[in-house]
Structures are given as C-alpha cells and as structure tokens.
Design a protein around this motif. Sequence first.
Motif, mmCIF file in Angstrom:
data_model
loop_
_atom_site.group_PDB
_atom_site.id
_atom_site.type_symbol
_atom_site.label_atom_id
_atom_site.label_comp_id
_atom_site.label_asym_id
_atom_site.label_seq_id
_atom_site.Cartn_x
_atom_site.Cartn_y
_atom_site.Cartn_z
ATOM 1 N N UNK A 50 0.856 -1.183 0.000
ATOM 2 C CA UNK A 50 0.000 0.000 0.000
ATOM 3 C C UNK A 50 0.890 1.231 0.000
ATOM 4 N N UNK A 51 0.719 2.087 -0.998
ATOM 5 C CA UNK A 51 1.562 3.265 -1.113
ATOM 6 C C UNK A 51 1.124 4.330 -0.110
ATOM 7 N N UNK A 52 2.042 4.717 0.748
ATOM 8 C CA UNK A 52 1.754 5.791 1.692
ATOM 9 C C UNK A 52 1.859 7.151 1.004
ATOM 10 N N UNK A 53 2.754 7.233 0.028
ATOM 11 C CA UNK A 53 2.916 8.465 -0.751
ATOM 12 C C UNK A 53 2.584 8.149 -2.200
ATOM 13 N N UNK A 54 1.734 8.952 -2.794
ATOM 14 C CA UNK A 54 1.340 8.734 -4.188
ATOM 15 C C UNK A 54 2.438 9.245 -5.118
ATOM 16 N N UNK A 55 2.910 8.386 -6.005
ATOM 17 C CA UNK A 55 3.914 8.760 -6.992
ATOM 18 C C UNK A 55 3.233 8.851 -8.347
ATOM 19 N N UNK A 56 3.192 10.057 -8.884
ATOM 20 C CA UNK A 56 2.545 10.252 -10.177
ATOM 21 C C UNK A 56 3.568 9.984 -11.286
ATOM 22 N N UNK A 57 3.598 8.755 -11.734
ATOM 23 C CA UNK A 57 4.512 8.355 -12.801
ATOM 24 C C UNK A 57 3.889 7.199 -13.565
ATOM 25 N N UNK A 58 4.489 6.871 -14.707
ATOM 26 C CA UNK A 58 4.005 5.743 -15.505
ATOM 27 C C UNK A 58 4.571 4.436 -14.953
ATOM 28 N N UNK A 59 3.677 3.501 -14.663
ATOM 29 C CA UNK A 59 4.092 2.178 -14.207
ATOM 30 C C UNK A 59 3.983 1.198 -15.375
ATOM 31 N N UNK A 60 5.047 0.461 -15.699
ATOM 32 C CA UNK A 60 4.962 -0.525 -16.786
ATOM 33 C C UNK A 60 3.990 -1.642 -16.435
ATOM 34 N N UNK A 61 3.240 -2.094 -17.418
ATOM 35 C CA UNK A 61 2.251 -3.152 -17.209
ATOM 36 C C UNK A 61 2.973 -4.497 -17.067
ATOM 37 N N UNK A 62 2.824 -5.183 -15.932
ATOM 38 C CA UNK A 62 3.559 -6.445 -15.721
ATOM 39 C C UNK A 62 2.967 -7.589 -16.529
ATOM 40 N N UNK A 63 3.851 -8.432 -17.044
ATOM 41 C CA UNK A 63 3.449 -9.627 -17.785
ATOM 42 C C UNK A 63 4.079 -10.830 -17.083
ATOM 43 N N UNK A 64 3.281 -11.533 -16.312
ATOM 44 C CA UNK A 64 3.801 -12.672 -15.541
ATOM 45 C C UNK A 64 4.287 -13.764 -16.488
ATOM 46 N N UNK A 65 5.423 -14.347 -16.169
ATOM 47 C CA UNK A 65 6.023 -15.363 -17.044
ATOM 48 C C UNK A 65 5.111 -16.576 -17.212
ATOM 49 N N UNK A 66 4.319 -16.885 -16.185
ATOM 50 C CA UNK A 66 3.447 -18.068 -16.285
ATOM 51 C C UNK A 66 2.349 -17.877 -17.326
ATOM 52 N N UNK A 67 2.066 -16.620 -17.682
ATOM 53 C CA UNK A 67 1.040 -16.356 -18.687
ATOM 54 C C UNK A 67 1.607 -16.242 -20.105
ATOM 55 N N UNK A 68 2.868 -15.836 -20.228
ATOM 56 C CA UNK A 68 3.406 -15.546 -21.574
ATOM 57 C C UNK A 68 4.452 -16.558 -22.059
ATOM 58 N N UNK A 69 5.031 -17.358 -21.147
ATOM 59 C CA UNK A 69 6.142 -18.215 -21.573
ATOM 60 C C UNK A 69 5.731 -19.255 -22.616
ATOM 61 N N UNK A 70 4.464 -19.713 -22.573
ATOM 62 C CA UNK A 70 4.006 -20.709 -23.545
ATOM 63 C C UNK A 70 3.389 -20.067 -24.788
ATOM 64 N N UNK A 71 3.323 -18.733 -24.795
ATOM 65 C CA UNK A 71 2.695 -18.037 -25.916
ATOM 66 C C UNK A 71 3.664 -17.130 -26.658
#
Length: 352
Positions: A50-71
Amino acid sequence: MQKNIIASVMNLTKTKKELLDHDYHSYQWWMIFGIDHGLLSGFKAFKGYKQEVIHYKDYPLPLASRFIKDWFRTRETKLTKHWIKIPNSKRKGRGIWLPLKFHQPLPKAYILRDSFLVRKQGQYFIHFVVEIPEPHYYAPKTVLGIDLGIKNPVTMIDLKTKKTSFVGKELKHVKGKYYYLRKKLEKEKKLKQIKKMKHKERRKVHQILHNISKNIVQEAYDSKAMIVIGRLKHLPKNKGRRFNRKLSGFSYFTLTNFIEYKARQKGVPFMKVNEAYTSKTCAVCGSIGKRVKNWFQCECGYQDNADRNAAFNIGARGLSYMLGSGVHACAQKSIHEDKSILEEWTSTWIHR
C-alpha cells in the motif's frame, strides 16, 4: 544472470491499440489510486503493498512469465517471425497476439521471467527479462586499470603493455552542448523545449556510455585482462560553481554498472577497489606526490598525467587485492617481467 531485452510492438491495428491502452491506463489508476477499472487479477497481484505516498509516474504493465512463456512463438510471416500473446482484461481467455521486432538477438539458451509492457510516446515496447547461464571467468593474464574523472572521463592502462587510452571526449561535448542550450532556453523561458531536450540528452548520454562500456569490455576480453575500476567515495564538494556542475552531471555509477554487467555477460573478471589517493600516490616509489591540476610530480623525479598515474595505481591495487598483499602495489614493473607474480596471481584467481 538476468538480462533485459527490448522488443518493439509492430503495426498495431486500431482495435489492438485500444485494448492495450485500456489495460495500460487502468493499471496506472490501480497503482496510483488503488481504483480498479476491471483489471485482470494477474495484473493487480503485482501491487503487493500500500503506497503511503502517491507517486505520479508511468508504471509498466507487468506480464507474468506463467502467462506468456508458452505463448511466445516463432512464425514465418511476412511482417515478422516473432509473436507473443499477452492477456487482456477485455479479452479474457483469448488475449492479444502482438508482432515483435527485437532490438538485439535473443540468447541461444534462456528462461523467460516476469516481463513488462512499456509505453513511450504512444508506442509500445515489451521489456523481456530472461535468465541466461553466466559464463565461466577466464584466468586473467594482465590487469586493465580504469580511472574515472571529469577532465578525462575514462583513463585506461594495461599494466602489462603500459598501453594507455583516454576515452569519453564525446561525452563531455554532449553534456557541454546541452548545458549551454538549456541556459539559452531558460533565458527565453521555453520550458517545454527544455523538458523535451532533457530526454534527448539522456538517450544520447546512455548511448555513449553503452558504447564506451562495450569497447572497454571487448578490449579486456581480447587481451584476457581483468578490469579493475576505482570506487568513488566522498567526492570533493564546493570547489567552485563550474566544478560542482560538472561533478553533479558525472555519470560514474551508470558507467560502472554498464561495465560490470557487460563484463559478467562475457566472463571478464571485474573488481572495484578503493581509489583514495590513487592520483596523488607515485606509481614508481609509492610515496605521496604533488598534483597540480591534471599533472602529477613526485620527489623521486617521476612525473606523468595524473589520471594515467591514478589508473596505474588502481590496476596495481586490484592486483594486490588478488594476491592478498594489501593495497601497496605501485612499482611500475610489468607483471610479465616477474613470472612468479603472474603464476601466483593466476592460481589465486582460478581457486577464488
């Protein structure tokens, strides 16, 4: 060891771009404010705090390896041969197939780890994080001492051949050019142009640093040398406005990290040593001499470029650490002139 490989997402159709934009912007709302706009649980799971301080920046969209490794597939199509299917909140269970263009060749053997979708200036990139086997380090035959400074960004010397190189003049030119451009635009109050120029300067500087580090590691690999670089601590301050400006823009840590990870990839031995007093210590007799600007003089009669003298002392200090003999190794005697030192050093490295 892990390596980051970047691939551009090519020829996005309008529909695919809208789907990617939805997930990317929804993830920003989730990371910054904790508001869920229908994101997949796989994306939300990456925010484990939980972020105590809000950081206004772009967060990269995570791609979990278990979802993409076979694709991640190879297909011989006219557009490209690399394709990947990533999950999408609006296409649950189906995902989106994306064509990729890699910026560098993929390793022969790797394991795909959690990766990230990044958006820059309206274009999407996938930063693939791969695990590759770390090569075995070779037994070094010489030492490449490296001193990093402001007058000469990179000074290298081979302790065996005494070959010296001064590298990084282009880096000084780029930083100086953009400094005066910023100064001019500040007077004209063109803040938007200053912001754009900042990103352009960073890209150019990083490209130069990548080229410098690549050439250093390749030279060490060709001569089977160990890279020894000085670890900067307690940098001098308040030596004038101009000096402080140059010191604040000095890319020491970035360049050191680039050299270190490129050396690991090629199996080049690498060491960081304390560089205290290396530019003031005589490389011949070991006593403290006098440095005037960029020139070193010693009472024993030896004089040389201060950065070259420091690079030699840094390399010799790394050799002393390898031999376990402390830090006092400074006499300018090529290691190939004393076979016993070279044999002991090589044996020490192999059994390290």
